[in-house]
Enzyme design. Structure first.
Site, PDB file in Angstrom:
ATOM      1  N   ASP A 245       0.852  -0.996   0.095  1.00  0.00           N
ATOM      2  CA  ASP A 245      -0.079  -0.052   0.092  1.00  0.00           C
ATOM      3  C   ASP A 245       0.971   1.199   0.041  1.00  0.00           C
ATOM      4  OD1 ASP A 245      -2.218   1.546   0.083  1.00  0.00           O
ATOM      5  OD2 ASP A 245      -2.909   0.738   1.916  1.00  0.00           O
TER       6      ASP A 245
ATOM      7  N   ASP B 122      -3.389   2.742  -5.824  1.00  0.00           N
ATOM      8  CA  ASP B 122      -2.102   2.734  -5.017  1.00  0.00           C
ATOM      9  C   ASP B 122      -2.031   1.498  -4.185  1.00  0.00           C
ATOM     10  OD1 ASP B 122      -4.363   3.002  -3.375  1.00  0.00           O
ATOM     11  OD2 ASP B 122      -3.403   4.596  -1.772  1.00  0.00           O
ATOM     12  N   GLU B 123      -2.595   0.453  -4.456  1.00  0.00           N
ATOM     13  CA  GLU B 123      -2.182  -0.645  -3.599  1.00  0.00           C
ATOM     14  C   GLU B 123      -2.523  -1.959  -4.277  1.00  0.00           C
ATOM     15  OE1 GLU B 123      -5.391  -1.876  -0.487  1.00  0.00           O
ATOM     16  OE2 GLU B 123      -6.820  -0.530  -1.471  1.00  0.00           O
TER      17      GLU B 123
END
Lengths: 386, 416
Positions: free
Chosen positions: B12, B107-108
């Site tokens: 993350d 974003d992860e």
């Protein structure tokens, strides 16, 4: 506008009493059921209008787009009119014994139906609620042989679009000329074109173009099928089409708008031509189509030397191939079609050989009966990108 | 699912949008930063720096509320292009570590690292390498959670933030989870939490003590999944899939919240056109054809409707999408009612077994050519360099969110 003929203002609306044979009534009820609106928000449209005058009973049903008016012999004791729930009446009369039925208007629009020892009172509605219907024009009536019109409808109506967005495609174009009749239907993916020449249409000068809605076509077809009337009288005014089949009168609201310029899509240089038995092609397509993508129904036609290969596949069901021997020597070609579109044509064309005329994988293909018949019939179908 | 213990990483990016903005403006570092728009604007926070989060600012919060909570914060417009570019860089790093990578949002990502010991060493060492590589390649920090399930990995990465690594070895899951609030289990939202509280279940440990059967009785199938989750298993819906097994997108959507509610038809249509263009662009980018198009309409009072229509043949053309959306809008919009938000979604992606059409294909071909030229112009000069006339007045900044609410574990503001 008042309904034509017997429903004149002279007839009182507060009384009506007639006696009619079950057989005759049921025949007319059955013929008109198709026009009765099934799921309407306007209750009166689920009713028949019954009008008794002279020695006849006239029945009218309408869904506002389409109306059908018919009549039969009746012993009219008191002239008048009433409305009766159509479906319920049909269902009930079917169950009555074969005997005379007495129909009598009671108070509050109730209607009594008596037959032998059966006695029923049905809840009707005020006759004044029933929409007024257009009147058959007196001039410019064209006589069309019933079987010719039926044949034209059978060869085109399946290609009519059922899309709200392309409103003018929701009917077929009928073109009457003094010596020919043409009918064209398309949904943009396929186009059915049928023509009959060597006819005689009195009262037609030049070209009479009419857009006939699909619902009217279907109704016409079943009306022709249920009578032995030989000629249909056709007329139109600004907003309505009229078809008189014997004692039955079908009216339909006209579709307004421009039918697309179909002549531009008729293929001219489809030079890869094969001839095959319609039954063979139909059976092979039906087989492989079992394994076609369910939504697109895409089948692949691969034309090679001496052979037409048909195939379909989908990730869910698997894949299937069939092949038919054909007389072909040209370049190989692969093209995709919606299986249903081909099957529709083969059904309409009936038994016999068909010609399949192709150009390339992106251009319209053409199908037609190999031997010319009375109907000059051609069917153009656009490929699928596969 | 495999019965061998797996090694799952959840990677993350830390305060992703803010960190990306800092790359472009280093003066933002160490300050309370709110990404998403200016303080007086409508719309919501896309992301907040850790400094701003201390004041209670979190993503999806109205910008004006954020301004009240943290008046000293610096408000920055979002730059979706930048985030996408950085996300792609990060993705590249991840794929160099494992072939099984599933980006769950911008974003992860989850990585299945099972069986990579000989290549990367034991999990902690691999994570350390990955962490360094990420920093070297993207100049961004990330946190990595490691466990035998996605659920554990996910919870771990949350606990490891910022810029840390946390590994819960197989067999210790229940002990690790027991002291956590039930709300920290991905998938447990407000509603489930309240219901659990009413049963006296506050900690995951309490949940684990409950009988599976009792939970099923209370929650149905979801109860069975909950019981599994309390033991650290990947149970329920999306969590059961293999990592990277079904990476294909299910839908593409864009929406826009007005700064000022509007009932102006021209403006609404213009926005819809713009949204359709954006959806069409993404469809073409991903070489997808969609059959189902959905309109989302939120009124001033927050009542929201969605209406969808499915076409016979899939499309990726802006004008055809707009035709459907335009029709849906006029069929469903209460005339004169002020609109707060509009959205357009494309789904039911299919093979383009496109049925050709002799009446429209000519026009269609022209559109295809024109739009492909438009796409090339946008590639070169930016997304707003060219637009269809109807959409011109509907121009607005694209907003991106780090935490799409629809994904598991994303229904609450991140605690770290």
């Amino acid at each position: 506008m008042p309904v034509e003929a017997i429903a004149s203002s002279a007839i009182g609306t507060s009384t009506m009493e007639i006696t009619i044979s079950k057989f005759e009534l049921l025949r007319e009820l059955a013929a008109t059921q198709g026009v009765v609106e099934r799921k309407t928000t306007i209750p009166i449209l689920s009713n028949y209008l019954f009008e008794a005058g002279g020695d006849r009973l006239s029945l009218t049903a309408t869904d506002l787009d389409l109306s059908l008016r018919t009549s039969c012999n009746a012993k009219v004791k008191r002239e008048g009119a009433c409305t009766i729930p159509a479906r319920k009446l049909h269902d009930y009369v079917k169950l009555l014994p074969d005997a005379d039925i007495t129909i009598k208007l009671l108070e509050n629009h109730w209607v009594s139906i008596r037959c032998g020892r059966s006695n029923t009172k049905m809840v009707g509605m005020a006759r004044s609620n029933f929409p007024s219907l257009p009147v058959f024009p007196t001039a410019n009536v064209v006589k069309i042989p019933a079987q010719v019109l039926r044949g034209m409808i059978a060869r085109t109506s399946f290609a009519i679009a059922n899309e709200e967005s392309r409103y003018t495609l929701n009917g077929a174009l009928m073109v009457l000329k003094p010596e020919s009749i043409t009918m064209v239907a398309t949904d943009g993916h396929r186009l059915a074109h049928v023509e009959r020449s060597n006819e005689k249409f009195e009262g037609v000068s030049g070209e009479l173009k009419t857009l006939v809605p699909k619902k009217a076509m279907d109704e016409l077809r079943s009306l022709v099928d249920s009578t032995d009337v030989e000629t249909i009288e056709f007329a139109k005014d600004d907003s309505t089409l009229f078809f008189r089949i014997g004692q039955r009168l079908l009216t339909s609201r006209q579709l307004t708008g421009q039918f697309p310029n179909f002549e531009a899509v008729l293929p001219k240089d489809n030079t890869r031509i094969i001839s095959l038995h319609g039954e063979d092609l139909g059976a092979a397509i039906a087989r492989v189509a079992q394994f076609a993508d369910e939504r697109s129904r895409a089948v692949r036609l691969k034309l090679e030397k001496g052979e037409l290969k048909l195939s379909a596949s989908s990730t869910e069901t698997g894949e299937s191939e069939d092949s038919i021997e054909v007389d072909y020597n040209g370049e190989p070609l692969t093209v995709g079609f919606n299986a249903q579109y081909i099957i529709d044509f083969l059904k309409a064309a009936g038994a016999g050989d068909v010609r399949l005329e192709l150009k390339d994988s992106q251009s319209a293909g053409q199908l037609r009966p190999a031997e010319s018949e009375d109907y000059k019939y051609r069917y153009i179908v656009m490929p699928m990108r596969i | 699912m495999s019965t061998l213990p797996r090694t799952v990483f959840h990677v993350d990016m830390d305060a992703f949008f803010v960190s990306v903005e800092e790359l472009f403006d280093p003066s933002l570092k160490g300050k309370a930063v709110v990404v998403g728009g200016q303080r007086h604007e409508r719309g919501v926070v896309s992301a907040a720096s850790y400094e701003a989060r201390q004041f209670g600012v979190h993503s999806a919060m109205p910008l004006r509320t954020a301004a009240k909570l943290c008046p000293q914060a610096i408000f920055v417009d979002g730059h979706p292009d930048r985030y996408r570019a950085c996300s792609e860089k990060a993705h590249k790093v991840l794929t160099s570590f494992s072939p099984q990578v599933e980006m769950v949002s911008i974003d992860e990502a989850y990585l299945d690292m099972t069986g990579t010991e000989r290549l990367h060493g034991p999990p902690l060492l691999a994570a350390h390498k990955l962490h360094n590589r990420m920093k070297a390649e993207t100049d961004l920090n990330c946190s990595i959670g490691i466990g035998a399930s996605r659920l554990i990995a996910k919870v771990c990465s949350g606990k490891a933030k910022p810029n840390g690594v946390l590994y819960v070895i197989a067999g210790r899951e229940a002990r690790f989870l027991a002291p956590l609030d039930v709300r920290e289990i991905p998938g447990v939202g407000k509603v489930t939490e309240q219901k659990l509280h009413s049963l006296g279940i506050r900690k995951v440990g309490d949940l684990a003590k409950f009988d599976d059967a009792d939970l099923e009785h209370q929650f149905g199938k979801w109860g069975v999944a909950l019981a599994g989750k309390a033991r650290g298993e990947d149970a329920g819906a999306w969590f059961e899939g293999e990592i990277g097994a079904d990476e294909a997108a299910k839908s593409i959507s864009h929406e826009h919240t007005y700064d000022q509610d509007t009932a102006n038809v021209a403006q609404l249509e213009s926005t819809l056109m713009r949204l359709c263009e954006m959806v069409g662009r993404r469809l073409r980018e991903n070489q997808l054809h969609a059959r189902t198009f959905q309109l989302k309409l939120r009124y001033k009072d927050f009542t929201t409707i969605t209406r969808a229509h499915s076409l016979d043949a899939p499309t990726q053309l802006d004008n055809e999408i707009f035709q459907q959306i335009h029709r849906l809008f006029h069929l469903n919009w209460r005339k004169g009612s002020e609109v707060r938000l509009l959205g357009v979604q494309a789904s039911s992606f299919g093979e383009s077994f496109a049925q050709l059409d002799f009446l429209e294909d000519h026009a269609r071909g022209k559109w295809e050519h024109a739009l492909s030229a438009v796409d090339r112009l946008r590639d070169k000069f930016g997304e707003t360099s060219i637009t269809l006339a109807t959409g011109m007045k509907g121009g607005f900044r694209e907003r991106t969110h780090e935490n799409p609410a629809a994904l598991p574990g994303k229904s609450k503001p991140s605690p770290s």
